[in-house]
Design a protein around this motif. Sequence first.
Motif, PDB file in Angstrom:
ATOM      1  N   THR A  15      19.612   8.083  16.490  1.00 59.76           N
ATOM      2  CA  THR A  15      20.796   7.235  16.671  1.00 59.76           C
ATOM      3  C   THR A  15      21.559   7.059  15.373  1.00 59.76           C
ATOM      4  O   THR A  15      22.605   6.411  15.364  1.00 59.76           O
ATOM      5  N   THR A  16      21.061   7.633  14.295  1.00 64.18           N
ATOM      6  CA  THR A  16      21.761   7.500  13.018  1.00 64.18           C
ATOM      7  C   THR A  16      22.961   8.434  12.998  1.00 64.18           C
ATOM      8  O   THR A  16      22.932   9.500  13.612  1.00 64.18           O
ATOM      9  N   PRO A  17      24.000   8.067  12.293  1.00 63.11           N
ATOM     10  CA  PRO A  17      25.174   8.937  12.219  1.00 63.11           C
ATOM     11  C   PRO A  17      24.859  10.323  11.654  1.00 63.11           C
ATOM     12  O   PRO A  17      25.333  11.328  12.188  1.00 63.11           O
ATOM     13  N   THR A  18      24.049  10.389  10.611  1.00 67.58           N
ATOM     14  CA  THR A  18      23.733  11.705  10.040  1.00 67.58           C
ATOM     15  C   THR A  18      22.842  12.510  10.980  1.00 67.58           C
ATOM     16  O   THR A  18      22.979  13.724  11.060  1.00 67.58           O
ATOM     17  N   GLY A  19      21.957  11.840  11.718  1.00 66.86           N
ATOM     18  CA  GLY A  19      21.132  12.535  12.695  1.00 66.86           C
ATOM     19  C   GLY A  19      21.973  13.109  13.819  1.00 66.86           C
ATOM     20  O   GLY A  19      21.766  14.240  14.264  1.00 66.86           O
ATOM     21  N   LEU A  20      22.943  12.320  14.285  1.00 69.29           N
ATOM     22  CA  LEU A  20      23.844  12.807  15.326  1.00 69.29           C
ATOM     23  C   LEU A  20      24.684  13.973  14.833  1.00 69.29           C
ATOM     24  O   LEU A  20      24.953  14.914  15.585  1.00 69.29           O
ATOM     25  N   LEU A  21      25.074  13.932  13.576  1.00 61.50           N
ATOM     26  CA  LEU A  21      25.844  15.030  13.005  1.00 61.50           C
ATOM     27  C   LEU A  21      25.005  16.307  12.949  1.00 61.50           C
ATOM     28  O   LEU A  21      25.499  17.391  13.261  1.00 61.50           O
ATOM     29  N   ASP A  22      23.731  16.178  12.603  1.00 58.98           N
ATOM     30  CA  ASP A  22      22.838  17.340  12.591  1.00 58.98           C
ATOM     31  C   ASP A  22      22.682  17.927  13.991  1.00 58.98           C
ATOM     32  O   ASP A  22      22.721  19.149  14.172  1.00 58.98           O
ATOM     33  N   VAL A  23      22.519  17.062  14.977  1.00 61.78           N
ATOM     34  CA  VAL A  23      22.384  17.532  16.358  1.00 61.78           C
ATOM     35  C   VAL A  23      23.688  18.190  16.809  1.00 61.78           C
ATOM     36  O   VAL A  23      23.670  19.212  17.496  1.00 61.78           O
ATOM     37  N   LEU A  24      24.816  17.631  16.410  1.00 65.25           N
ATOM     38  CA  LEU A  24      26.119  18.214  16.741  1.00 65.25           C
ATOM     39  C   LEU A  24      26.230  19.631  16.199  1.00 65.25           C
ATOM     40  O   LEU A  24      26.679  20.540  16.900  1.00 65.25           O
ATOM     41  N   MET A  25      25.799  19.837  14.972  1.00 64.31           N
ATOM     42  CA  MET A  25      25.847  21.175  14.371  1.00 64.31           C
ATOM     43  C   MET A  25      24.937  22.141  15.130  1.00 64.31           C
ATOM     44  O   MET A  25      25.317  23.293  15.385  1.00 64.31           O
ATOM     45  N   ASP A  26      23.753  21.684  15.504  1.00 65.23           N
ATOM     46  CA  ASP A  26      22.834  22.531  16.272  1.00 65.23           C
ATOM     47  C   ASP A  26      23.407  22.840  17.656  1.00 65.23           C
ATOM     48  O   ASP A  26      23.285  23.959  18.152  1.00 65.23           O
ATOM     49  N   ALA A  27      24.010  21.830  18.278  1.00 68.34           N
ATOM     50  CA  ALA A  27      24.600  22.027  19.602  1.00 68.34           C
ATOM     51  C   ALA A  27      25.719  23.057  19.543  1.00 68.34           C
ATOM     52  O   ALA A  27      25.859  23.876  20.460  1.00 68.34           O
ATOM     53  N   ASP A  28      26.489  23.058  18.473  1.00 63.96           N
ATOM     54  CA  ASP A  28      27.533  24.066  18.325  1.00 63.96           C
ATOM     55  C   ASP A  28      26.909  25.447  18.143  1.00 63.96           C
ATOM     56  O   ASP A  28      27.366  26.415  18.743  1.00 63.96           O
ATOM     57  N   LYS A  29      25.877  25.521  17.346  1.00 67.54           N
ATOM     58  CA  LYS A  29      25.219  26.811  17.077  1.00 67.54           C
ATOM     59  C   LYS A  29      24.720  27.449  18.371  1.00 67.54           C
ATOM     60  O   LYS A  29      24.843  28.656  18.563  1.00 67.54           O
ATOM     61  N   PHE A  30      24.160  26.633  19.262  1.00 71.10           N
ATOM     62  CA  PHE A  30      23.604  27.148  20.502  1.00 71.10           C
ATOM     63  C   PHE A  30      24.530  26.940  21.701  1.00 71.10           C
ATOM     64  O   PHE A  30      24.130  27.137  22.843  1.00 71.10           O
ATOM     65  N   GLU A  31      25.769  26.517  21.420  1.00 72.75           N
ATOM     66  CA  GLU A  31      26.825  26.377  22.414  1.00 72.75           C
ATOM     67  C   GLU A  31      26.430  25.458  23.577  1.00 72.75           C
ATOM     68  O   GLU A  31      26.590  25.792  24.747  1.00 72.75           O
ATOM     69  N   VAL A  32      25.920  24.277  23.227  1.00 66.48           N
ATOM     70  CA  VAL A  32      25.570  23.260  24.231  1.00 66.48           C
ATOM     71  C   VAL A  32      26.698  22.225  24.224  1.00 66.48           C
ATOM     72  O   VAL A  32      26.645  21.221  23.522  1.00 66.48           O
ATOM     73  N   ALA A  33      27.726  22.510  25.009  1.00 65.81           N
ATOM     74  CA  ALA A  33      28.946  21.701  24.995  1.00 65.81           C
ATOM     75  C   ALA A  33      28.688  20.253  25.403  1.00 65.81           C
ATOM     76  O   ALA A  33      29.287  19.335  24.842  1.00 65.81           O
ATOM     77  N   SER A  34      27.812  20.027  26.359  1.00 64.59           N
ATOM     78  CA  SER A  34      27.557  18.649  26.798  1.00 64.59           C
ATOM     79  C   SER A  34      26.944  17.818  25.676  1.00 64.59           C
ATOM     80  O   SER A  34      27.261  16.636  25.529  1.00 64.59           O
ATOM     81  N   CYS A  35      26.115  18.420  24.852  1.00 66.48           N
ATOM     82  CA  CYS A  35      25.519  17.706  23.728  1.00 66.48           C
ATOM     83  C   CYS A  35      26.568  17.449  22.643  1.00 66.48           C
ATOM     84  O   CYS A  35      26.570  16.394  22.016  1.00 66.48           O
ATOM     85  N   MET A  36      27.460  18.399  22.443  1.00 66.56           N
ATOM     86  CA  MET A  36      28.540  18.207  21.472  1.00 66.56           C
ATOM     87  C   MET A  36      29.405  17.025  21.888  1.00 66.56           C
ATOM     88  O   MET A  36      29.773  16.198  21.064  1.00 66.56           O
ATOM     89  N   ARG A  37      29.719  16.955  23.177  1.00 61.33           N
ATOM     90  CA  ARG A  37      30.516  15.840  23.692  1.00 61.33           C
ATOM     91  C   ARG A  37      29.783  14.523  23.508  1.00 61.33           C
ATOM     92  O   ARG A  37      30.370  13.533  23.077  1.00 61.33           O
ATOM     93  N   TYR A  38      28.499  14.514  23.825  1.00 63.44           N
ATOM     94  CA  TYR A  38      27.703  13.300  23.704  1.00 63.44           C
ATOM     95  C   TYR A  38      27.684  12.805  22.261  1.00 63.44           C
ATOM     96  O   TYR A  38      27.934  11.632  21.998  1.00 63.44           O
ATOM     97  N   CYS A  39      27.388  13.703  21.321  1.00 65.24           N
ATOM     98  CA  CYS A  39      27.326  13.319  19.906  1.00 65.24           C
ATOM     99  C   CYS A  39      28.684  12.847  19.409  1.00 65.24           C
ATOM    100  O   CYS A  39      28.777  11.867  18.674  1.00 65.24           O
ATOM    101  N   SER A  40      29.732  13.546  19.809  1.00 67.97           N
ATOM    102  CA  SER A  40      31.080  13.175  19.376  1.00 67.97           C
ATOM    103  C   SER A  40      31.493  11.813  19.918  1.00 67.97           C
ATOM    104  O   SER A  40      32.234  11.088  19.267  1.00 67.97           O
ATOM    105  N   ASN A  41      31.021  11.474  21.100  1.00 67.63           N
ATOM    106  CA  ASN A  41      31.337  10.162  21.669  1.00 67.63           C
ATOM    107  C   ASN A  41      30.490   9.061  21.059  1.00 67.63           C
ATOM    108  O   ASN A  41      30.942   7.918  20.956  1.00 67.63           O
TER     109      ASN A  41
END
Length: 77
Positions: A15-41
């Motif tokens: 739930t930390t901002p930096t943790g969410l940013l890391d997950v966002l980067m991974d989601a982009d790498k593996f093209e998981v759009a729903s996770c990118m949306r979740y992290c961005s929100n």
Amino acid sequence: MDLLKFMYCKTLSTTTPTGLLDVLMDADKFEVASCMRYCSNEMPKQQVITKLALLSLDLPLKIQMVGAVQPLIYAAR
């Protein structure tokens, strides 16, 4: 591991901002759009700190242009 958990359970343990940013980067790498949306929100809901805003604006241009990430970039600016 957070990305896999999200793919199967639709929840994130980080739930930390930096943790969410890391997950966002991974989601982009593996093209998981729903996770990118979740992290961005979720990230703008966190207390926006200068470090997070700078990290968000320093994302690769490819990620910044994704529609799901636009609210995050707007909040960082």
